[in-house]
Design a protein around this motif. Sequence first.
Motif, mmCIF file in Angstrom:
data_model
loop_
_atom_site.group_PDB
_atom_site.id
_atom_site.type_symbol
_atom_site.label_atom_id
_atom_site.label_comp_id
_atom_site.label_asym_id
_atom_site.label_seq_id
_atom_site.Cartn_x
_atom_site.Cartn_y
_atom_site.Cartn_z
ATOM 1 N N ILE A 284 0.860 -1.192 0.000
ATOM 2 C CA ILE A 284 0.000 0.000 0.000
ATOM 3 C C ILE A 284 0.890 1.234 0.000
ATOM 4 O O ILE A 284 1.846 1.309 0.783
ATOM 5 N N LEU A 285 0.588 2.187 -0.852
ATOM 6 C CA LEU A 285 1.321 3.466 -0.861
ATOM 7 C C LEU A 285 0.496 4.479 -0.081
ATOM 8 O O LEU A 285 -0.654 4.768 -0.450
ATOM 9 N N GLY A 286 1.077 5.032 1.008
ATOM 10 C CA GLY A 286 0.392 6.082 1.759
ATOM 11 C C GLY A 286 -0.180 5.569 3.060
ATOM 12 O O GLY A 286 -0.904 4.564 3.086
ATOM 13 N N ALA A 287 0.175 6.254 4.177
ATOM 14 C CA ALA A 287 -0.313 5.846 5.507
ATOM 15 C C ALA A 287 -1.270 6.882 6.093
ATOM 16 O O ALA A 287 -1.205 7.214 7.263
ATOM 17 N N GLY A 288 -2.156 7.421 5.239
ATOM 18 C CA GLY A 288 -3.261 8.255 5.741
ATOM 19 C C GLY A 288 -4.456 7.367 6.023
ATOM 20 O O GLY A 288 -4.324 6.138 6.121
ATOM 21 N N PHE B 294 3.923 1.546 2.605
ATOM 22 C CA PHE B 294 5.088 2.401 2.366
ATOM 23 C C PHE B 294 4.636 3.855 2.440
ATOM 24 O O PHE B 294 3.701 4.257 1.743
ATOM 25 N N GLU B 295 5.279 4.609 3.306
ATOM 26 C CA GLU B 295 4.919 6.029 3.502
ATOM 27 C C GLU B 295 6.181 6.864 3.261
ATOM 28 O O GLU B 295 7.209 6.641 3.896
ATOM 29 N N LYS B 296 6.072 7.809 2.343
ATOM 30 C CA LYS B 296 7.303 8.530 1.965
ATOM 31 C C LYS B 296 7.745 9.544 3.025
ATOM 32 O O LYS B 296 8.887 9.954 3.053
ATOM 33 N N ASP B 297 6.838 9.941 3.906
ATOM 34 C CA ASP B 297 7.160 10.931 4.935
ATOM 35 C C ASP B 297 7.149 10.220 6.303
ATOM 36 O O ASP B 297 7.035 8.999 6.371
ATOM 37 N N SER B 298 7.227 10.990 7.398
ATOM 38 C CA SER B 298 6.943 10.399 8.713
ATOM 39 C C SER B 298 5.455 10.063 8.726
ATOM 40 O O SER B 298 4.684 10.587 7.918
ATOM 41 N N THR C 104 -2.535 7.752 -2.124
ATOM 42 C CA THR C 104 -1.646 8.905 -1.930
ATOM 43 C C THR C 104 -2.359 10.244 -2.092
ATOM 44 O O THR C 104 -1.767 11.301 -1.826
ATOM 45 N N ASN C 105 -3.566 10.241 -2.579
ATOM 46 C CA ASN C 105 -4.466 11.399 -2.687
ATOM 47 C C ASN C 105 -3.744 12.699 -3.079
ATOM 48 O O ASN C 105 -3.109 12.759 -4.123
ATOM 49 N N GLY C 106 -3.803 13.752 -2.242
ATOM 50 C CA GLY C 106 -3.237 15.054 -2.620
ATOM 51 C C GLY C 106 -1.709 15.084 -2.642
ATOM 52 O O GLY C 106 -1.120 16.105 -3.000
ATOM 53 N N TYR C 107 -1.064 13.986 -2.250
ATOM 54 C CA TYR C 107 0.404 13.930 -2.196
ATOM 55 C C TYR C 107 0.961 12.989 -3.277
ATOM 56 O O TYR C 107 2.129 12.602 -3.225
ATOM 57 N N THR C 108 0.092 12.633 -4.234
ATOM 58 C CA THR C 108 0.484 11.725 -5.323
ATOM 59 C C THR C 108 1.679 12.294 -6.089
ATOM 60 O O THR C 108 1.725 13.494 -6.378
ATOM 61 N N ASP C 109 2.641 11.428 -6.408
ATOM 62 C CA ASP C 109 3.841 11.908 -7.107
ATOM 63 C C ASP C 109 4.130 11.059 -8.344
ATOM 64 O O ASP C 109 3.293 10.232 -8.756
ATOM 65 N N SER C 110 5.318 11.219 -8.900
ATOM 66 C CA SER C 110 5.627 10.585 -10.188
ATOM 67 C C SER C 110 5.803 9.067 -10.085
ATOM 68 O O SER C 110 5.980 8.401 -11.097
ATOM 69 N N TRP D 36 -1.547 24.159 6.750
ATOM 70 C CA TRP D 36 -2.174 23.867 5.463
ATOM 71 C C TRP D 36 -1.816 22.450 5.050
ATOM 72 O O TRP D 36 -0.943 21.813 5.644
ATOM 73 N N GLY D 37 -2.510 21.952 4.034
ATOM 74 C CA GLY D 37 -2.197 20.627 3.490
ATOM 75 C C GLY D 37 -2.849 20.501 2.128
ATOM 76 O O GLY D 37 -3.596 21.395 1.704
ATOM 77 N N PHE D 38 -2.575 19.397 1.450
ATOM 78 C CA PHE D 38 -3.126 19.215 0.104
ATOM 79 C C PHE D 38 -4.362 18.320 0.116
ATOM 80 O O PHE D 38 -4.338 17.220 0.669
ATOM 81 N N GLY E 42 -12.238 13.859 2.637
ATOM 82 C CA GLY E 42 -11.751 12.487 2.792
ATOM 83 C C GLY E 42 -11.824 11.895 4.189
ATOM 84 O O GLY E 42 -11.410 10.749 4.388
ATOM 85 N N VAL E 43 -12.341 12.629 5.168
ATOM 86 C CA VAL E 43 -12.418 12.042 6.519
ATOM 87 C C VAL E 43 -13.306 10.796 6.472
ATOM 88 O O VAL E 43 -12.933 9.736 6.980
ATOM 89 N N VAL E 44 -14.448 10.942 5.831
ATOM 90 C CA VAL E 44 -15.345 9.784 5.687
ATOM 91 C C VAL E 44 -14.922 8.911 4.500
ATOM 92 O O VAL E 44 -14.822 7.694 4.603
#
Length: 425
Positions: free
Chosen positions: A30-34, A54-58, A234-240, A338-340, A367-369
């Motif tokens: 899974i990409l993204g730990a939100g 896998f989470e690219k940030d903390s 990865t939603n608003g933090y999607t990358d290449s 702020w955030g994306f 995206g909370v729900v």
Amino acid sequence: MTKFTPYWWEDTPDISLQEQSVSKSVDVAILGAGYSGLSAAIELTRAGRSVQIFEKDSIGKAASTRSGGIASGNLRMSFSGMIEKYGLAQAKAYCGEAIAARHDLMDFVKAEGIDCNYHAVGRFQGAARPSHYESMGREVDNLNKHLGLDAQLIPQSEQHNYLGSDHFYGGTYRPDLNGVHPAKLHYGMYLKALESGAVIHANTAVQQIENNTVGYLLHTERGVVQAKDVIVATNGYTDSATPWLQKRLVPVASMMIATNPISPELMDELFPTRGMACNSNFLHSYFRPSPDGSRVLYGGRAPHKRITDGQIDYSVIETEMKTVLPQLKDIGLSHVWWGFVAMNMDGRPQIAEHNGIHYVGGYCGSGVVWGRWFGRKAAQKILGQPEGQSAFEGQPFKAVPFYKGKPWFLPGVVQWFRLRDKFGL
Ligand SMILES: Cc1cc2nc3c(=O)[nH]c(=O)nc-3n(C[C@H](O)[C@H](O)[C@H](O)COP(=O)(O)OP(=O)(O)OC[C@H]3O[C@@H](n4cnc5c(N)ncnc54)[C@H](O)[C@@H]3O)c2cc1C
């Protein structure tokens, strides 16, 4: 002194994970730990699948711990608009799924005992123009008639029962919409994912995904991993790393401010029911009391220039808050952040499969729900469960023309929406 970190982070521990070795193969990567990634992981591990996130940030630094915590499962188009565009049956399918998703989150929080200030406090939406109030009448009738909700049209003379503001031309009250402490919800989901057996790798970006004969080969910052299935959350933090998704989701910065503590009397005046609130503008603003009732949190679209913590210009949102709630004119700010969020061409949340990879996201700021819901749906699809079906799958998920991840067109688009809101175009 104003802090440039989310107010919510004051109440949750910093998640510093002990680094674990990356397994060379796994059932599901899974990409993204939100919310979306964690929700998928909980579902899959409890069904016996091995999972690595896998989470690219903390952990807990992206949108899921930065939101307003309004648990609405909002859809950008009104129910009445959907009836016109898609017909009654399809409109009911979309909004019915939003209701189911809200209940699912509420039931999950309760069943798992997650301490996250989840309260059924309702939401007041203020009409920014008299014409909006007129459309709200039709919307309330449709919601109540076709979906069995208890939405209420609130005339201007009664709006102080919900919000201490004269700024609006009346509004609607939706008792079925809720509020939550977003970072505590995220932390609770993170603990549940760990307890269920998910392995979570912080600071480990996935850089590329290749198809092969047995599934997918993920190139990560800490080595190569073979997975039978992949979920991209990865939603608003999607990358290449996921170019197909990157062409379809546009990251838009949303900003929030928190006031210094105010008196209980002022809070009673501003938010008599302690409910959530928003306006009816196209560039939607949202506001609420903090869960402990000590301060006001106000959010809206962030300016484009210099988006880094500490340097963001928050004057527009502060001025707006003090126009809507002038009682706050002498109150300072404790936090700005702020955030994306992720927008898409279609305006509906997305769940899609492309080349066998599962993609969820594009929640358009709600995206909370939807994060919990679509993360779970993607997991159920991998598990072959019929519950994985969604009214939102199979809809167009178009690439944004001339766009590969740098939203050069956003300043112009946001300016156009601002003009629409200002002049009622
Ligand atoms: C200021 C603000 C206010 C908001 N208010 C509300 C609200 O009141 N109500 C509401 O419903 N919604 C709100 N939202 C939206 C909501 O927070 C998001 O829709 C939701 O949190 C999305 O969850 P997610 O798990 O899909 O994505 P995120 O929580 O954003 O997580 C995505 C993760 O993917 C990681 N990632 C990206 N690329 C890679 C890669 N290549 N490899 C590994 N990891 C990667 C990122 O680092 C990130 O941690 C708000 C958002 C913001 C920013």
